[in-house]
Design a protein around this motif. Structure first.
Motif, short mmCIF file in Angstrom:
data_model
loop_
_atom_site.label_atom_id
_atom_site.label_comp_id
_atom_site.label_asym_id
_atom_site.label_seq_id
_atom_site.Cartn_x
_atom_site.Cartn_y
_atom_site.Cartn_z
N ALA A 242 -3.41 3.40 -20.54
CA ALA A 242 -2.71 4.50 -19.57
C ALA A 242 -3.26 5.05 -18.52
O ALA A 242 -2.44 5.41 -17.44
CB ALA A 242 -2.36 5.53 -20.58
N SER A 243 -4.37 5.16 -18.47
CA SER A 243 -5.02 5.89 -17.26
C SER A 243 -5.14 4.83 -16.12
O SER A 243 -5.06 5.24 -14.91
CB SER A 243 -6.66 6.26 -17.67
N ILE A 244 -5.39 3.50 -16.36
CA ILE A 244 -5.17 2.62 -15.07
C ILE A 244 -3.85 2.31 -14.88
O ILE A 244 -3.56 2.43 -13.43
CB ILE A 244 -5.64 1.18 -15.56
N SER A 245 -2.83 2.49 -15.78
CA SER A 245 -1.46 2.68 -15.05
C SER A 245 -0.82 3.50 -14.39
O SER A 245 -0.21 3.52 -13.39
CB SER A 245 -0.48 2.46 -16.52
N HIS A 246 -1.73 4.73 -14.74
CA HIS A 246 -1.51 6.18 -13.87
C HIS A 246 -1.94 5.76 -12.66
O HIS A 246 -1.46 6.20 -11.40
CB HIS A 246 -2.23 7.28 -14.63
N LEU A 247 -3.47 5.19 -12.48
CA LEU A 247 -3.85 5.14 -11.09
C LEU A 247 -3.19 4.24 -10.22
O LEU A 247 -2.98 4.37 -9.16
CB LEU A 247 -5.27 4.32 -11.30
N CYS A 248 -2.52 2.99 -10.83
CA CYS A 248 -1.61 2.04 -10.20
C CYS A 248 -0.42 2.78 -9.70
O CYS A 248 0.06 2.52 -8.38
CB CYS A 248 -1.31 0.93 -10.97
N GLU A 249 0.12 3.64 -10.49
CA GLU A 249 1.26 4.67 -9.93
C GLU A 249 0.86 5.32 -8.55
O GLU A 249 1.59 5.52 -7.70
CB GLU A 249 1.82 5.62 -10.88
N ILE A 250 -0.49 5.95 -8.68
CA ILE A 250 -0.95 6.96 -7.49
C ILE A 250 -0.99 6.05 -6.56
O ILE A 250 -0.87 6.53 -5.42
CB ILE A 250 -2.14 7.56 -7.92
N TRP A 251 -1.54 4.57 -6.28
CA TRP A 251 -1.73 3.84 -5.59
C TRP A 251 -0.30 3.44 -4.88
O TRP A 251 -0.15 3.27 -3.55
CB TRP A 251 -2.44 2.65 -5.73
N ASP A 252 0.90 3.35 -5.58
CA ASP A 252 1.96 2.95 -5.13
C ASP A 252 2.61 4.19 -4.27
O ASP A 252 2.96 3.71 -3.07
CB ASP A 252 3.05 2.80 -6.35
N VAL A 253 2.23 5.39 -4.52
CA VAL A 253 2.73 6.39 -3.74
C VAL A 253 2.19 6.76 -2.45
O VAL A 253 2.47 7.04 -1.51
CB VAL A 253 2.67 7.88 -4.55
N LEU A 254 0.69 6.46 -2.79
CA LEU A 254 -0.15 6.49 -1.43
C LEU A 254 0.17 5.45 -0.58
O LEU A 254 0.03 5.67 0.88
CB LEU A 254 -1.65 6.43 -1.78
N LYS A 255 0.56 4.33 -0.92
CA LYS A 255 0.99 3.25 -0.15
C LYS A 255 2.24 3.86 0.75
O LYS A 255 2.61 3.41 1.82
CB LYS A 255 1.28 2.10 -0.90
N ALA A 256 3.25 4.52 -0.08
CA ALA A 256 4.28 5.02 0.77
C ALA A 256 3.83 6.08 1.82
O ALA A 256 4.64 6.19 2.76
CB ALA A 256 5.13 5.64 -0.44
N TYR A 257 2.93 6.79 1.38
CA TYR A 257 2.25 7.88 2.48
C TYR A 257 1.76 7.16 3.54
O TYR A 257 1.68 7.70 4.58
CB TYR A 257 1.53 8.64 1.78
N GLY A 258 1.45 5.84 3.31
CA GLY A 258 0.82 5.04 4.44
C GLY A 258 -0.70 5.49 4.65
O GLY A 258 -1.32 5.16 5.85
N VAL A 259 -1.52 5.70 3.77
CA VAL A 259 -2.74 6.19 3.85
C VAL A 259 -3.88 5.33 3.07
O VAL A 259 -4.95 5.81 2.73
CB VAL A 259 -3.00 7.57 3.44
N CYS A 260 -3.44 4.29 2.32
CA CYS A 260 -4.41 3.56 1.57
C CYS A 260 -5.48 2.82 2.29
O CYS A 260 -6.37 2.77 1.77
CB CYS A 260 -3.57 2.25 1.32
N GLU A 261 -5.61 3.08 3.73
CA GLU A 261 -6.57 2.49 4.34
C GLU A 261 -7.75 3.37 4.25
O GLU A 261 -9.04 3.01 4.29
CB GLU A 261 -6.21 2.20 6.02
N HIS A 262 -7.37 4.54 3.92
CA HIS A 262 -8.53 5.52 3.73
C HIS A 262 -9.02 5.67 1.95
O HIS A 262 -9.92 6.49 1.86
CB HIS A 262 -8.07 7.01 4.23
N VAL A 263 -8.14 4.74 1.26
CA VAL A 263 -8.43 5.02 -0.20
C VAL A 263 -9.04 3.62 -0.84
O VAL A 263 -8.49 2.64 -0.54
CB VAL A 263 -7.43 5.57 -0.86
N LEU A 264 -9.96 3.95 -1.92
CA LEU A 264 -10.26 2.68 -2.67
C LEU A 264 -10.62 3.41 -4.12
O LEU A 264 -10.79 4.41 -4.40
CB LEU A 264 -11.77 2.21 -1.97
N ILE A 265 -10.05 2.68 -4.99
CA ILE A 265 -10.01 2.91 -6.66
C ILE A 265 -11.66 2.55 -6.87
O ILE A 265 -12.13 1.37 -6.64
CB ILE A 265 -9.18 1.74 -7.03
#
Length: 407
Positions: A242-265
């Motif tokens: 469930a924790s991994i699924s939650h991180l996947c959801e966060i990543w999807d939202v960050l992708k919409a913000y356009g900031v994934c270049e600054h983020v790593l899991i």
């Protein structure tokens, strides 16, 4: 113990001279303005709190708390973070306010330290708390705002690593059931980013090779969205999945913000406070070994103050950002020098007040007789800026012999 000299100060605290203060206040203003643009309202809480309330709830160890007694013998503490004081306010003064609540702050906090290089007993933080929203959208919002705040502060090169407390807890419990001491030893190594020590601890545990390989394999779980897919292949319990699924959801939202270049899991990420219950993150700037921002989800803290609610937030390490920017953040203000003699004093001081009312910084100085330093400045009057008595100016007005002129 010898008596301290008159110019000495306690270990872990420092003086900030005018140039550093100007830069610190500039960072503060820029970041708070950024946070306000995202709907966060600033709050101020006391420097001192009761030990039995905020002190206990802060999750800072007793050894790191500054304690003092008031005149009634009650134990107080200097605040060691801002999250617990804000939780107190949300549960009391803001008890009637609807959720979610978005609050920001800039404050100095205190933690007792040993004599360690790079550690401070008093430092500044600028941060936010988003209270009353348990969604991945809320977690992504604070991460995206942390990125925007770092940019507003002037930090250009950085990475945000995000993890989840639930994943590590679930993995450890699945792999080392009934062995809490071993689990804590491994988590301690991860918290200190001591991966060599982590591997050493694993080799010393009496566990199957497959389990050891799986626990060691999480050190390679650092990257983009593909890390979520790899983690789901591990033999983990339902909470970890469930924790991994939650991180996947966060990543999807960050992708919409356009900031994934600054983020790593980073699934080795574990928050440095025991009250973290979900997503945690740290941000590291290039050329600085310490994190410049950290945060995460803490869904159980407000219950200690009688108002259970989910919450998430972060704190920028403002003092470290100041250290990082150094001389790259030159903030010399425009400053006018007004010089006058006795005859021109009245006109000069009126003019100085007019300029100040327009928002211009003005320094006045009376000068009688020969002033070689001033004469040199006047002689070089074509220069846009100049230095006089160690202070930089961008312009000068002289009111000498009843005459006013601009240089």
């Amino acid at each position: 113990m010898s008596k301290p000299k008159v110019f000495e100060k306690p270990i872990g605290v420092k003086d900030y001279l005018p140039g550093a203060v100007a830069k610190l206040r500039h960072i503060e203003r820029q970041v708070l303005a950024c946070m306000q643009g995202w709907g966060y309202e600033q709050i101020i809480t006391p420097t001192m709190e009761y030990y039995d309330t905020v002190g206990v709830a802060s999750s800072t160890s007793d050894q790191k708390l500054f304690k003092l007694l008031n005149n009634r013998g009650t134990t107080l503490v200097l605040r060691s973070d801002m999250t617990a004081p804000i939780a107190r306010v949300v549960s009391s003064l803001l008890k009637q306010a609807e959720f979610p609540q978005r609050l920001s702050y800039h404050a100095n906090v205190y933690r007792a330290i040993e004599e360690e290089a790079g550690r401070e007993a008093e430092f500044f933080q600028t941060g936010v708390e988003l209270v009353g929203d348990s969604s991945a959208e809320a977690d992504a919002e604070v991460v995206a705002l942390a990125i925007a705040s770092l940019k507003a502060a002037g930090v250009e090169r950085f990475k945000i690593a995000i993890g989840h407390v639930g994943f590590l807890n679930g993995l450890m419990e699945e792999s080392l059931p009934g062995r809490p001491e071993a689990q804590e030893q491994l988590k301690s190594c991860l918290l200190g980013r001591d991966f060599v020590g982590y591997r050493k601890q694993l080799r010393e545990l009496d566990i199957e090779e497959s389990v050891q390989a799986e626990l060691e394999g999480i050190l390679r779980l650092r990257g983009g969205q593909e890390i979520c897919d790899q983690a789901l292949q591990l033999n983990v319990d339902a909470n970890a999945r469930a924790s991994i699924s939650h991180l996947c959801e966060i990543w999807d939202v960050l992708k919409a913000y356009g900031v994934c270049e600054h983020v790593l899991i980073d699934l080795t990420m574990i928050g440095d406070f025991s009250y973290y219950t979900g997503m945690t993150f740290e941000g590291y700037a290039a050329d600085l070994g310490f994190p410049v921002v950290s945060g995460g989800r803490y869904d159980n803290l407000l219950a200690q103050f009688g108002r259970p609610a989910p919450a998430t937030g972060f704190a920028l390490k403002t003092t470290r950002i100041l250290e990082l920017l150094g001389d790259h953040a030159e903030l010399e203000p425009e400053r006018t020098l007004v010089v006058y003699d006795t005859a021109g004093r009245g006109e000069a001081l009126v003019k100085a007040q007019e300029l100040r009312s327009e928002g211009i910084n003005v320094v006045t100085e009376r000068s009688e007789g020969r002033n070689e330093a001033l004469e040199q400045v006047i002689a070089n009057g074509s220069e846009k800026s100049f230095t006089y008595k160690g202070v930089a100016y961008t312009s000068m007005l002289t009111f000498m012999n009843k005459g006013g002129s601009a240089t």
